[in-house]
Structure formats: C-alpha cells, structure tokens
Design an enzyme around this catalytic site. Structure first.
Site, short mmCIF file in Angstrom:
data_model
loop_
_atom_site.label_atom_id
_atom_site.label_comp_id
_atom_site.label_asym_id
_atom_site.label_seq_id
_atom_site.Cartn_x
_atom_site.Cartn_y
_atom_site.Cartn_z
N SER A 1 0.79 -1.24 0.00
CA SER A 1 0.00 0.00 0.00
C SER A 1 0.82 1.28 0.00
O SER A 1 0.27 2.35 -0.23
CB SER A 1 -0.94 0.02 1.20
N LYS B 1 0.42 3.43 -2.93
CA LYS B 1 -0.71 4.36 -3.08
C LYS B 1 -0.23 5.82 -3.06
O LYS B 1 -0.89 6.69 -3.63
CB LYS B 1 -1.75 4.10 -1.99
N TYR C 1 -3.67 -1.99 -10.31
CA TYR C 1 -3.64 -1.92 -8.85
C TYR C 1 -2.78 -3.07 -8.26
O TYR C 1 -1.93 -2.84 -7.41
CB TYR C 1 -5.06 -1.96 -8.27
N TYR D 1 -4.54 3.50 8.23
CA TYR D 1 -5.88 2.87 8.32
C TYR D 1 -6.55 3.18 9.65
O TYR D 1 -6.52 4.30 10.10
CB TYR D 1 -5.78 1.36 8.07
N VAL E 1 1.18 -3.84 3.74
CA VAL E 1 1.15 -5.15 4.41
C VAL E 1 2.41 -5.99 4.14
O VAL E 1 2.54 -7.08 4.68
CB VAL E 1 -0.13 -5.97 4.07
#
Ligand code: GLN
Length: 304
Positions: free
Chosen positions: A63, A66, A188, A240, A258
C-alpha cells in the site's frame, strides 16, 4: 544529530517486539517472507543518508505504492481527484466493503484500497502504458535502487484478491471508475507488487519533506500546496484504523503496507523508511511502528 547511533540504539531496543506480530498471509506470495527481516533508512533534505540492517533489501511495498499513484494523479488533475474520493480517516479496515456501500461508492480517502483504485483509474486515463509509466516514475524517484514489479506477487493477488475485485465492481456499479474493472485491478495489483528497499523508499519520498522538490536534482515533483495535501492525508489516513495511535506515538505523517514497510516524513527535515514483515491487527508493521516511535522520541523530531 547522530542518526546512525540512534538507529543502532533502536535496533537494540526493538528486539523484544519480534515474534509478536504476524506476516501477511492473505496474499499467499507474501506468506514466505522471513519474519525476522528488519531495516531502517533515513535520508535528510541536506543529502545525508543513514541506514541499518536489511535496509538495502527490496521488499513488497504494497500500500505504500498508493502514495506514488496519488502523486501522479495530483500531477495530472490536481484537486479534481477529490470529486471521487474523500479525505477523512476511514476508522475501518483498509479493505472494508460495508463502508463503501454505505457511502454510495465514494471511498473515504485515497489511501484505503477503494480510494486507491479510484486514483489508479485516474492515472490509467492519463497514461498510455500505465504499468510502465508508474514503474518509470518510481524508478526516477528511487534512483539506482532498482524498483521492479514482482510478477509472482501480482499474480498471487490477482488469483486471491476477491475482496479487492468486489471493491472494484462496487465502484464501477456507482459509476466511479472510467476504465474497465479488469484494467484497474491489473494496474492496482501490479502497483502493490512493486519492490523497493528502505533506502529506495527514503530517497523516493524525500520530496514530501522538501515542499515537493526532489532534493537530488532540484526537480519539482509537485507544488508546495499539493505536498501539504499529501502529507495531511498521510497523517490522517496513512495507517488505516490505527492512524490515531500512530499520530499519538510517532507524530509524523506515515504510510504503511502489508509487506511490513512504513515510510514517515518529517517536513523540512527528512524521510524515514522501516521494514519488518510482522504486522499488528490493523495490518501495520508492529516492529516498524515501534522503531518509528523510538526514533521520534530519541530525536525529538515530530510535527507536534
Ligand atoms: N495489496 C494489498 C491489498 O490490496 C495492499 C493492502 C495494504 O498494504 N494494506 O490488500
């Protein structure tokens, strides 16, 4: 400040925290990563670099990617991205379906999975070969540190990423994606599979500590205003549903993946990247977060 000595102290003090988290295994290709890996890298805007442990070893950035696509989308269409994605913390797991339905397909922010897919959709609309464009942008920022796609991880995510596929179809059903679902998912999954080392990450995101200018080449990546936006979204959404905890204990904008990596930015000063694959319940590196907490405590560096 003697960052090298501080990194060495941190490495000593995090030892009791190994073995307390769990390597991500919902992506089968990640399950085999050695849990004891640990690296840290600090790059300052003045051009100094410090590193410790497995800081040169590439790992799956997941992530953290991103941030790269968010930066690209802001370069293409600036504040127009906020038409399809919010800027509030989610308070929910990064792959929550229920929140997306409840909020009519407008993801809470660009750093949860659904929000990142909307951003990736924008990037696809503004590039001809999107996978190549993302890779060359990341390689430019990370320098000689050799960013690459890990095809095995990308395939593993594609085969098992039913929840991400559900999120993408959900977005499409609300008219929030311009491109086909399969195209968005393919890009993605590839961006998540990117590998970089702590050293590469600390170099790549130094522009976020330097008003949007890449210190090495003095090239402007984004404007100061856009830099402020990305750092703000990192601070409020980068970890998060553990974002409050991270602000409380670390006190810097940060983004986790992760794969066990976390990057943190101290505006005006430095970018710091850590890697330890064992995760806590929110999907953030357990030892990595502890290392960052020790770093800001020992150095007195935080945005607060
Ligand atoms: N590829 C992962 C997923 O989509 C990224 C999640 C993460 O790093 N938090 O589930």
């Amino acid at each position: 400040m003697d960052y090298q000595a501080i990194l060495e102290e941190i490495a000593e003090e995090v030892q009791p925290f190994f073995g307390k988290g769990r390597v991500a295994d919902y992506i089968p290709a990640l399950a085999g990563v050695a849990p004891g890996k640990f690296g840290m890298a600090v790059h300052t805007v003045q051009g100094e670099t410090f590193h410790w442990g497995d800081a040169a070893e590439p790992f799956s950035i997941q992530s953290i990617s991103k941030l790269f696509t968010l930066t690209m989308a802001m370069r293409f269409i600036d504040d127009k991205i906020w038409e399809r994605v919010g800027k509030e913390p989610s308070g929910n797991p990064f792959n929550s379906l229920v929140q997306l339905e409840y909020e009519q397909g407008i993801p809470r922010n660009p750093l949860i999975n659904a929000g990142a897919m909307v951003i990736t959709d924008y990037v696809i609309s503004h590039t001809s070969d999107t996978r190549a464009a993302i890779l060359s942008f990341v390689q430019y920022l990370a320098g000689s540190d050799g960013a690459a796609y890990d095809e095995q991880v990308a395939r593993s995510e594609k085969e098992t990423g039913h929840r991400n596929a559900a999120l993408a179809h959900f977005l499409k059903s609300y008219g929030r994606l311009d491109n086909p679902v399969d195209t968005v998912l393919d890009v993605y999954f590839h961006q998540c599979s990117l590998t970089l080392s702590c050293q590469g990450l600390a170099r790549a995101f130094l522009f976020l500590a330097n008003q949007g200018v890449f210190p090495q080449s003095k090239a402007r990546i984004i404007t100061p205003r856009q830099t402020k936006r990305i750092n703000a979204v990192m601070l409020t959404c980068g970890m998060y549903d553990a974002v409050g905890d991270f602000a409380f204990w670390v006190g810097l904008p940060g983004k986790s993946g992760v794969g066990g990596g976390i990057v943190a930015v101290d505006p005006g000063e430095l970018c710091l990247a850590v890697w330890s694959p064992e995760l806590n319940a929110s999907g953030n590196s357990l030892v990595g977060a502890k290392a960052l907490e020790l770093f800001t405590t020992k150095t007195g560096r935080s945005i607060f």
